[in-house]
Design a protein around this motif. Structure first.
Motif, PDB file in Angstrom:
ATOM      1  N   ASP A   1       0.816  -1.221   0.000  1.00  0.00           N
ATOM      2  CA  ASP A   1       0.000   0.000   0.000  1.00  0.00           C
ATOM      3  C   ASP A   1       0.846   1.266   0.000  1.00  0.00           C
ATOM      4  N   ARG A   2       2.010   1.240   0.636  1.00  0.00           N
ATOM      5  CA  ARG A   2       2.893   2.394   0.683  1.00  0.00           C
ATOM      6  C   ARG A   2       4.288   1.988   0.176  1.00  0.00           C
ATOM      7  N   TRP A   3       4.988   2.961  -0.418  1.00  0.00           N
ATOM      8  CA  TRP A   3       6.287   2.655  -1.021  1.00  0.00           C
ATOM      9  C   TRP A   3       7.335   2.279   0.018  1.00  0.00           C
ATOM     10  N   TYR A   4       7.157   2.773   1.251  1.00  0.00           N
ATOM     11  CA  TYR A   4       8.159   2.523   2.279  1.00  0.00           C
ATOM     12  C   TYR A   4       7.857   1.272   3.110  1.00  0.00           C
ATOM     13  N   PHE A   5       6.829   0.502   2.745  1.00  0.00           N
ATOM     14  CA  PHE A   5       6.515  -0.718   3.496  1.00  0.00           C
ATOM     15  C   PHE A   5       7.550  -1.821   3.263  1.00  0.00           C
ATOM     16  N   TYR A   6       8.133  -1.849   2.071  1.00  0.00           N
ATOM     17  CA  TYR A   6       9.014  -2.975   1.699  1.00  0.00           C
ATOM     18  C   TYR A   6      10.171  -3.183   2.671  1.00  0.00           C
ATOM     19  N   PRO A   7      10.955  -2.139   3.013  1.00  0.00           N
ATOM     20  CA  PRO A   7      12.078  -2.386   3.943  1.00  0.00           C
ATOM     21  C   PRO A   7      11.644  -2.813   5.330  1.00  0.00           C
ATOM     22  N   PHE A   8      10.453  -2.416   5.755  1.00  0.00           N
ATOM     23  CA  PHE A   8       9.967  -2.860   7.068  1.00  0.00           C
ATOM     24  C   PHE A   8       9.543  -4.325   7.036  1.00  0.00           C
ATOM     25  N   ILE A   9       8.929  -4.735   5.945  1.00  0.00           N
ATOM     26  CA  ILE A   9       8.494  -6.129   5.826  1.00  0.00           C
ATOM     27  C   ILE A   9       9.688  -7.053   5.637  1.00  0.00           C
ATOM     28  N   HIS A  10      10.683  -6.593   4.891  1.00  0.00           N
ATOM     29  CA  HIS A  10      11.889  -7.400   4.625  1.00  0.00           C
ATOM     30  C   HIS A  10      13.071  -6.859   5.430  1.00  0.00           C
ATOM     31  N   TRP A  11      12.828  -6.571   6.693  1.00  0.00           N
ATOM     32  CA  TRP A  11      13.855  -5.986   7.558  1.00  0.00           C
ATOM     33  C   TRP A  11      15.080  -6.879   7.702  1.00  0.00           C
ATOM     34  N   TYR A  12      14.863  -8.201   7.690  1.00  0.00           N
ATOM     35  CA  TYR A  12      15.981  -9.129   7.898  1.00  0.00           C
ATOM     36  C   TYR A  12      16.978  -9.059   6.745  1.00  0.00           C
ATOM     37  N   ASP A  13      16.515  -8.667   5.527  1.00  0.00           N
ATOM     38  CA  ASP A  13      17.442  -8.501   4.414  1.00  0.00           C
ATOM     39  C   ASP A  13      18.415  -7.367   4.668  1.00  0.00           C
ATOM     40  N   LEU A  14      17.891  -6.280   5.235  1.00  0.00           N
ATOM     41  CA  LEU A  14      18.745  -5.124   5.519  1.00  0.00           C
ATOM     42  C   LEU A  14      19.661  -5.369   6.713  1.00  0.00           C
ATOM     43  N   VAL A  15      19.074  -5.859   7.790  1.00  0.00           N
ATOM     44  CA  VAL A  15      19.858  -6.068   9.011  1.00  0.00           C
ATOM     45  C   VAL A  15      20.943  -7.113   8.784  1.00  0.00           C
ATOM     46  N   GLY A  16      20.643  -8.132   7.991  1.00  0.00           N
ATOM     47  CA  GLY A  16      21.630  -9.166   7.713  1.00  0.00           C
ATOM     48  C   GLY A  16      22.830  -8.660   6.931  1.00  0.00           C
ATOM     49  N   CYS A  17      22.675  -7.512   6.267  1.00  0.00           N
ATOM     50  CA  CYS A  17      23.791  -6.946   5.498  1.00  0.00           C
ATOM     51  C   CYS A  17      24.761  -6.150   6.368  1.00  0.00           C
ATOM     52  N   ILE A  18      24.409  -5.910   7.618  1.00  0.00           N
ATOM     53  CA  ILE A  18      25.329  -5.200   8.517  1.00  0.00           C
ATOM     54  C   ILE A  18      26.511  -6.107   8.825  1.00  0.00           C
TER      55      ILE A  18
END
Length: 335
Positions: free
Chosen positions: A97-114
């Motif tokens: 529904d919102r463009w910024y929902f994706y990183p919140f739903i797939h948070w583990y993809d971002l956090v895993g890159c740290i």
């Protein structure tokens, strides 16, 4: 083994994303293996063993170990590029529904890159999400793998044990409430059922009429024949009536007449009862029955003996339910 459904692969409109998923899955497995191996190599004892038994391997890998962050960042850059590519596609396709929902739903993809040791292993979640997505697309089937059956068996066993304990706890609490004379049943009767007596009467009346019409009216002739046969058989077994045939001249006639009259009376009575039930005239009869089972609050009389018997009955029923809940069905599937 993991099965790939080639038919779904050919018919999938997301063939490109399927290829990307498989490439990322392979890179993630390589990266995780690299991380695990480097974590093991980080121990001095392991380095000493390699120097003693495999000096060539140790000398080859040690420079890589010293620059581990650099090589890991190569994987991270690929993962981040794929992440932003999918994010852009999700925005364009309006998946969320919102463009910024994706990183919140797939948070583990971002956090895993740290690039921190404890967070790197979140990339395992990315592996699981890719496999799950491919399974949802019916491109691969993981249900036939031994690992899935193993994990699923113990997951089901754990959930059954957990749910059983919760249910037993709840049922034990209900038993304690019942034993303490909880006013729950009086509230159900007075606050829920009694104000809806008219609705219950109308509903039961319509259901009885419908059942009578569908069950009796089409089989009226067969039912009448059956009743007449049963009455005739019962009358023939009656000793007093059988003695009438010994009366001179009129005995057999009187016996036959009585048998026919009784058969007609019984059949007509049953017929009239069912006719009344199949019509709107059954409403008053049903209303009387409902009033007996749901008296008004001022008509209620407390009977301690009946209340105690009802409480014991409810407690025994809950005990039976608890005994059934304690059955461990997962043990039946033990290999």
């Amino acid at each position: 083994m993991l099965r790939i459904n080639r038919e779904n692969l050919k018919s999938s409109h997301q063939l490109i994303w399927f290829i990307v998923d498989f490439l990322m899955l392979g890179l993630l497995i390589i990266n995780l293996a690299f991380i695990i191996w480097d974590s093991i190599y980080n121990f001095v004892a392991v380095q000493d063993l390699l120097k003693q038994y495999a000096p060539g391997l140790q000398s080859l890998y040690h420079p890589i170990h010293d620059r581990f962050i650099f090589y890991d960042m190569i994987f991270v850059s690929i993962f981040l590029s794929e992440f932003f590519l999918r994010w852009g596609y999700a925005v364009k396709a309006k998946i969320y529904d919102r463009w910024y929902f994706y990183p919140f739903i797939h948070w583990y993809d971002l956090v895993g890159c740290i690039p921190v040791g404890s967070l790197r292993f979140l990339r395992v979640l990315r592996v699981i999400s890719i496999i799950y997505r491919l399974h949802q697309y019916k491109i691969i089937d993981v249900t036939n793998t031994k690992l899935y059956r193993f994990v699923n068996f113990y997951y089901e066993a754990f959930m059954e044990e957990l749910s059983d304990r919760i249910v037993l706890k709840v049922l034990s609490g209900v038993q304690q409430e019942v034993k303490r004379g909880s006013p729950l049943f009086d509230k159900i009767q007075q606050d829920i059922l009694y104000p809806r007596r008219d609705m219950l009467t109308d509903w039961i009346s319509s259901r009885v009429a419908e059942a009578a019409q569908e069950g009796y009216v089409p089989n009226r002739g067969a039912l009448r024949s059956y009743l007449e046969d049963r009455v005739d058989s019962a009358l023939k077994q009656n000793l007093e009536l059988s003695r009438l045939k010994f009366l001179p001249v009129v005995g057999p006639t009187i016996q036959e007449t009585l048998e026919e009259a009784v058969g007609d009376i019984v059949a007509n009575v049953i017929h009239q009862i069912l006719e009344d039930l199949a019509s709107a005239s059954n409403h008053a009869f049903i209303e009387d029955i409902v009033n007996v089972f749901l008296p008004s609050p001022d008509q209620l009389e407390s009977d301690e003996t009946e209340n105690e018997a009802l409480i014991n009955l409810i407690v025994e029923i809950i005990d039976a339910v608890k005994a059934q809940v304690r059955v461990k069905y997962w043990r039946e599937d033990l290999p």
